[in-house]
Write a protein that holds these residues in place. Structure first.
Motif, mmCIF file in Angstrom:
data_model
loop_
_atom_site.group_PDB
_atom_site.id
_atom_site.type_symbol
_atom_site.label_atom_id
_atom_site.label_comp_id
_atom_site.label_asym_id
_atom_site.label_seq_id
_atom_site.Cartn_x
_atom_site.Cartn_y
_atom_site.Cartn_z
ATOM 1 N N THR A 30 66.224 152.605 -159.848
ATOM 2 C CA THR A 30 65.636 152.173 -161.324
ATOM 3 C C THR A 30 66.440 150.778 -161.363
ATOM 4 O OG1 THR A 30 65.062 154.213 -162.070
ATOM 5 C CG2 THR A 30 65.042 152.486 -163.641
ATOM 6 N N THR A 31 65.557 149.550 -162.009
ATOM 7 C CA THR A 31 66.197 148.351 -161.844
ATOM 8 C C THR A 31 66.912 148.339 -163.544
ATOM 9 O OG1 THR A 31 64.279 147.168 -162.883
ATOM 10 C CG2 THR A 31 64.361 147.415 -160.580
ATOM 11 N N ASN A 48 66.406 146.078 -165.475
ATOM 12 C CA ASN A 48 65.331 145.560 -166.425
ATOM 13 C C ASN A 48 64.649 146.736 -167.073
ATOM 14 O OD1 ASN A 48 65.964 142.681 -166.302
ATOM 15 N ND2 ASN A 48 64.581 142.374 -164.741
ATOM 16 N N GLU A 49 64.341 147.608 -166.241
ATOM 17 C CA GLU A 49 63.468 148.767 -166.468
ATOM 18 C C GLU A 49 64.442 149.781 -167.586
ATOM 19 O OE1 GLU A 49 60.825 150.161 -162.880
ATOM 20 O OE2 GLU A 49 62.717 150.150 -162.518
ATOM 21 N N TYR A 50 65.925 149.835 -167.310
ATOM 22 C CA TYR A 50 66.594 150.596 -168.299
ATOM 23 C C TYR A 50 66.718 149.567 -169.726
ATOM 24 C CZ TYR A 50 68.693 153.298 -164.548
ATOM 25 O OH TYR A 50 68.844 154.434 -163.494
ATOM 26 N N GLN A 51 66.776 148.525 -169.572
ATOM 27 C CA GLN A 51 66.674 147.686 -170.871
ATOM 28 C C GLN A 51 65.511 147.715 -171.712
ATOM 29 O OE1 GLN A 51 67.864 143.792 -169.560
ATOM 30 N NE2 GLN A 51 69.774 144.376 -168.628
ATOM 31 N N ASP A 52 64.378 147.800 -171.020
ATOM 32 C CA ASP A 52 63.072 147.793 -171.585
ATOM 33 C C ASP A 52 63.125 149.334 -172.133
ATOM 34 O OD1 ASP A 52 62.268 145.548 -170.781
ATOM 35 O OD2 ASP A 52 61.157 146.156 -169.064
ATOM 36 N N LEU A 53 63.557 150.124 -171.656
ATOM 37 C CA LEU A 53 63.463 151.714 -172.068
ATOM 38 C C LEU A 53 64.317 151.672 -173.420
ATOM 39 C CD1 LEU A 53 62.659 154.573 -172.010
ATOM 40 C CD2 LEU A 53 64.791 154.802 -170.588
ATOM 41 N N LEU A 85 65.284 149.126 -175.382
ATOM 42 C CA LEU A 85 64.571 148.391 -176.524
ATOM 43 C C LEU A 85 63.174 149.070 -176.995
ATOM 44 C CD1 LEU A 85 64.654 144.882 -174.876
ATOM 45 C CD2 LEU A 85 66.138 145.796 -176.627
ATOM 46 N N ASP A 86 62.428 149.816 -176.351
ATOM 47 C CA ASP A 86 61.502 150.426 -176.845
ATOM 48 C C ASP A 86 61.697 151.952 -177.611
ATOM 49 O OD1 ASP A 86 59.884 148.309 -175.800
ATOM 50 O OD2 ASP A 86 59.304 149.291 -174.000
ATOM 51 N N SER A 87 62.724 152.405 -177.118
ATOM 52 C CA SER A 87 63.061 153.707 -177.904
ATOM 53 C C SER A 87 63.612 153.748 -179.340
ATOM 54 C CB SER A 87 64.152 154.386 -176.865
ATOM 55 O OG SER A 87 63.675 154.742 -175.682
#
Length: 243
Positions: free
Chosen positions: A8-9, A11-16, A18-20
Motif C-alpha cells: 500500500t502506498t 498516499n493511500e495510508y494518508q487518505d485513509l 484523513l477520511d477516518s
C-alpha cells in the motif's frame, strides 16, 4: 497468496487517515485494506490489527467477524499467538494450528473456525504503545518464507502512519466500571464457548447453564466464568436445581 500488489502506498495510508472520523475507524480501514491486498490469489485470509496503549483498553480491528472472534477469544483467555507477538514484539508463525500445543485452551475454543495457519507480526509504534498485524489462513503452511517477508514488510510500511494516527487520536477514556464490564463480557463469552464445547449445546443453553450455576451457588456469573476459563471444566448443576 500475496504479491507485490499487496503493498500500500503512503498516499493511500494518508487518505485513509484523513477520511477516518476516529482511531477505531482508521484501524478498521487499515485491517480491511491489508486483507484485500494480501489476498492476492483469492485465498481465504482474515487480517486484524491490535493496538495496546498504556492505560487504555486494547483496540482491535478485523477485516471480518471471523477474525474479530479469533482475536477477542485470545483477550478473554489472555493468551494466544497474536498476544504473544504483540506483547513480546516478535514474529509468531504457526503452520499447523490444530496440532500446535502452545495455546491449548485457545485451540479448543476456535476448533470450529477452520483456522490452520497464523502469522502475527509486530508493528513498531510509539514507546507507550504496542501493535501487531495478525493474519489467519484456512490452509496449512499458508505462509511460506517469501510471503512471511512480504507481510513483514507490509507491517513495517504501516508503522509511520500508525504512529501518526496515535498522535492525532488520544486514547479513549473509559470509566473504571465500563472498563471492568468490557473485560467481564469477553470473559463470559469465552466461558460460554467452552461450555458449548463440553455440552454440545447452543449458545443460549450454555449461557443458561452459567446463570443456573451462579444462582445455585449464590455467586456471580463472572466468577463461574473465570473458573471455567482457568480450569476448562464446567460443573453442571444437579437437574433438580435447574429452575
Amino acid at each position: 497468496m500475496a504479491g507485490n500488489s499487496a503493498l500500500t502506498t503512503a498516499n493511500e495510508y494518508q487518505d485513509l487517515l484523513l477520511d477516518s472520523p476516529g482511531f477505531p475507524e482508521f484501524l478498521l480501514g487499515l485491517a480491511t485494506i491489508t486483507a484485500s491486498r494480501l489476498r492476492g490469489d483469492g485465498s481465504p485470509l482474515e487480517c486484524s490489527i491490535t493496538v495496546e496503549r498504556d492505560g487504555a483498553p486494547s483496540t482491535v480491528a478485523c477485516s471480518s467477524e471471523e477474525g474479530h472472534k479469533l482475536d477477542e477469544t485470545q483477550y478473554a483467555l489472555d493468551a494466544g499467538p497474536c498476544l504473544t507477538a504483540l506483547r513480546g514484539q516478535r514474529t509468531v508463525l504457526v503452520n499447523d494450528f490444530p496440532n500446535d500445543d502452545r495455546w491449548g485452551q485457545y485451540l479448543d475454543l476456535i476448533a470450529e473456525d477452520d483456522v490452520h495457519s497464523v502469522l502475527a507480526v509486530p508493528i513498531v509504534t510509539a514507546p507507550a504503545s504496542k501493535a501487531a498485524l495478525n493474519c489467519y489462513a484456512r490452509t496449512m503452511h499458508a505462509f511460506d518464507p517469501a510471503v512471511v517477508v512480504l507481510i513483514y514488510y507490509h507491517a513495517a510500511s504501516m508503522s509511520r502512519i500508525l504512529r501518526l494516527a496515535l498522535r492525532l487520536h488520544a486514547p479513549e477514556v473509559f470509566p473504571d466500571g465500563l472498563r471492568a464490564a468490557l473485560k467481564s463480557r469477553a470473559l463470559v463469552d469465552a466461558a460460554v464457548s467452552l461450555v458449548m464445547l463440553q455440552t454440545r449445546g447452543g449458545r443460549d443453553d450454555a449461557l443458561g447453564l452459567l446463570q443456573i450455576a451462579a444462582t445455585s451457588s449464590n455467586r456471580r456469573v463472572q466468577e463461574i466464568a473465570r473458573e471455567i476459563v482457568d480450569g476448562g471444566s464446567f460443573p453442571v448443576p444437579p437437574m433438580g436445581r435447574q429452575r
